[in-house]
Structure formats: structure tokens, C-alpha cells
Design an enzyme around this catalytic site. Structure first.
Site: not given
Length: 417
Positions: A165, A316, A337, A342, A403
Site C-alpha cells: 500500500c 498511527e 480512504k 483503500h 503489508f
């Protein structure tokens, strides 16, 4: 050596909430959700039956029919978004040195639909195996940047970054570095993804990464809400034209923003989960600020990774407080998002575009669908919940995390001559 300045001179977008930059921004500023029941295939047997699909899109409206058949949707999306960005930039190809013009693209997966279709056909067949002669060129994740370079004749740096991502943010940072080091004058950069298919939905369902709010898809992507249950899969493309400042000025280009710096890091923690204390996120934001020679107080808005997963949103926000200290409470924070879903490897590109438009318009796009704020988050942070907010925006940070623990942050600033 004296590093070159790098500016943005063209934008193109094909997203679940708008098929061009103007429509995309209008939907963002209004808080429009792009999530709806899947139309690409019969999703009734899947745990998740909705996604953020690109809508009202016919590739042959933009691409010759024969050429379109040779391209996976992820490449079609890339070509269409890039055509808009190139037109917006008003670059004159006859006046451009093709050896100093490149394409650096991002895609986390590439042609997954082509791969799924070809393997499914093979598995059902009997006798001599038959594969489409374009199977491999359609599927590989570097073909989009190859096709872009062929169309425009760009013979400079040409490759694809793959970091899940974070892919298109990595691409933008690489493009920025090539130009500021004097190795290119212009680079087409961004990312595309087209994973809304049986393999994409099924694979992410198996990971338990996707929301299963089938009764109310439009409200499924809900970052920072205590009832969030996973992300919503999106698709599309975003293209940015990065250009060396003097090169842009010489041709009288419109300049949207200046790229100030980029940061990269790794969590080195888990294949899918973020570090619980946000250590990788802390480091990548610190790296970006250091690279840009900027202080936390210089940033007005963070377009966060904010996927709407239980673990990611918390880690985050912890990282932001650690990096920004007291200034964290003066920031606007939002997750676009919540509207686009996403876009995986294309997320960084369309979110960079959203951030640039926030600079241009002095409007912070909202984080929609927040009905029950997560008590595990700091309520004093301004997550720009549910409605856009007006603000004088001079500099932004855009975060993307992938990921494998891949992290990328890019800093963009309102242009000053």
C-alpha cells in the site's frame, strides 16, 4: 552538490468517487462515499459483497479497442489518469528531451484480474493448455509504466515500485529524488490498482482485513470509529507530473505545489499488522521532516493512512502524537480512504492529489462515517470528522503504510517562487 527543486505541474485521477480530478475533489469536499455493492462479479458467496469500484468507466472511450484488449484494467486506469495529467501539464513533447523524461509507477499487485482469469480458464480446460499470448504482458506489475513511456516516448528512468500500500508513495519519492539529483527533468509518477475481483475480495477476506458491513456499504469505511471492522477495497489510478523547477518556469508551467521531502522506513514487526506503538510510522514521519528540512510546526495537515482497521488507526495516531508533540493538537488530520476506500498500491497517488488540492483550495477533506468515536483515541486531536473544514494550508504530510511493514511519507508545500 546543489539539489534541484521539484514541483508538481500536472494531475490526473480516476477514482471510485470521480473519474477526473475535478469530480474527485468535488466528491471529497462533500464527503461522498464511493462504496456500493459489487457489480464486477457475483459476490453473493463472499463475506464482503461491496467495494469502492470505479464507476461509469468504459476503457474504449479513451483507448483504442485493440489496445484495450491487451491491457489489464490496472494499466487502463494508469493510461487514462496519465492522459489527464499530461494534458493538464501542457508539456510540449516536441520541446522535451526524451532521454531526461521518465516514468516511475507504483502498483502493489498489478494485473491480478488477468492472472485470475487465465488460471481459472486453464483449470477448467482439458487437453492442450491454452493461454492468451498477452497473459504475461498484461499481468506484470511494471507494464503500466512501460506502456506510458511507449505512448509518450519517454526514454529516461522507467520502473515500478512494489511495496504494497506504500507503492505509489515510494514511486513519488523515487521520482522526486531522480529529479532533485539532476538525473531527469520530468517524471510521470503515481500508481494504479484494479483488485476488485474474486481473487482480490477472496484473498483479503481470508486475511480478515475487509469490512463485512454488507447491510450498509456506504458507511463501512469508518476510520477512528469504534465500530470499524476493516477496510473497503478500492480501485483506480492517480498521476502526478513531477518537474524540475527551472524547467517548469522556463516553459511557463502552472505549478500546483513543491515536493519538499520524503521518508521511508520499515516496521520489521509483522507481515500484516502495524507495530502497536507505531515505531515504523514514527520513524518514517521523522525521516520525511528531516529530508524536507522542516519542523513539525511547519505542517498544517496530515492525510493519514487511516484504513479503518482496528489496529492501524490507533498505532498511527500514537505515532503522530510522538512526532508532533504539542503541535499534534493544532493539526488537521483526515483519512480520505473513508470516501475512496483503500486503493492499495494506488492509495499514495490519489491521496497526494487530495493533499495538493487541499493546499490549493484551503479546505481539508473530511473523515466521514464517524458516528461513535473510538475512546482509545485522543479526542483532542482534530480528525476532521464528517465535514470538510476551511483552513489556511501551507504544508502537508501524506502517509502510506503497507503489508510487510513498508512505510512512506511525503511532504508537499504550497509553491513559493
Amino acid at each position: 552538490m546543489q539539489l534541484k527543486r521539484v514541483v508538481i505541474t500536472g494531475l490526473g485521477a480516476l477514482t471510485p468517487i470521480g473519474n477526473n480530478v475535478s469530480d474527485y475533489w468535488n466528491a471529497l469536499s462533500k464527503g461522498t462515499s464511493g462504496a456500493a455493492p459489487i457489480t464486477r462479479f457475483d459476490a453473493s458467496k463472499f463475506k464482503t459483497q461491496f467495494a469502492c469500484e470505479v464507476k461509469d468507466f468504459n476503457p474504449t472511450d479513451f483507448i483504442d479497442r485493440k489496445e484495450a484488449r491487451k491491457q489489464d484494467p490496472y494499466t487502463q486506469y494508469a493510461m487514462v489518469a496519465t492522459a489527464e495529467a499530461m494534458e493538464d501539464s501542457k508539456l510540449d513533447l516536441d520541446q522535451l528531451d526524451p532521454d531526461r523524461a521518465g516514468v516511475i509507477w507504483g502498483s502493489g499487485i498489478g494485473g491480478i484480474k488477468t492472472f485470475y482469469d487465465e488460471i481459472s480458464s486453464f483449470a477448467k480446460g482439458e487437453g492442450t493448455p491454452r493461454f492468451n499470448p498477452f497473459f504475461i504482458p498484461k499481468m506484470i506489475s511494471d507494464i503500466a509504466c512501460g506502456m506510458i513511456s511507449i505512448k509518450y516516448g519517454f526514454r529516461g528512468p522507467n520502473f515500478t515500485t512494489v511495496s504494497a500500500c506504500a507503492s505509489s508513495s515510494n514511486a513519488l519519492i523515487d521520482a522526486f529524488n531522480y529529479i532533485r539529483l539532476g538525473k531527469a527533468d520530468v517524471i510521470i509518477s503515481g500508481g494504479s490498482e484494479a483488485a476488485v475481483n474474486e481473487a482480490g475480495i477472496g484473498g483479503f477476506n481470508a486475511l480478515k482485513a475487509l469490512s463485512t458491513r454488507n447491510d450498509d456499504p456506504a458507511k463501512a469505511s469508518r476510520p477512528f470509529d469504534k465500530d470499524r471492522d476493516g477496510f473497503v477495497l478500492g480501485e483506480g489510478a492517480g498521476t502526478l507530473i513531477l518537474e524540475e523547477y527551472e524547467h517548469a518556469v522556463k516553459r511557463g508551467a502552472k505549478i500546483y505545489a513543491e515536493v519538499m521531502g520524503g521518508g521511508l522506513s520499515a516496521d520489521a514487526h509483522h507481515i500484516t499488522a502495524p507495530h502497536p506503538e507505531g515505531l515504523g510510522a514514527i520513524k518514517v514521519m521523522q525521516n520525511a521532516l528531516e529530508d524536507a528540512h522542516m519542523k513539525p510546526e511547519d505542517i498544517d495537515y496530515i492525510n493519514v493512512h487511516g484504513t479503518s482497521t482496528p489496529l492501524g488507526d490507533i498505532s498511527e495516531s500514537k505515532a503522530i502524537k510522538e512526532v508532533y508533540g504539542a503541535h499534534a493538537y493544532d493539526l488537521n488530520i483526515s483519512s480520505t480512504k473513508s470516501m475512496t476506500g483503500h486503493l492499495l498500491g494506488a492509495a499514495g497517488a490519489i491521496e497526494a492529489i487530495a493533499s495538493i488540492l487541499a493546499l490549493q483550495k484551503n479546505i481539508i477533506p473530511p473523515t466521514i462515517n464517524n458516528e461513535n468515536f473510538d475512546e482509545g483515541l485522543d479526542p483532542k486531536l482534530n480528525f476532521t470528522l464528517n465535514e470538510a473544514q476551511e483552513r489556511n494550508v501551507k504544508a502537508i504530510m501524506s502517509n502510506t503504510f503497507g503489508f510487510g511493514g513498508h512505510n512512506a511519507s511525503i511532504i508537499l508545500k504550497a509553491f513559493e517562487a
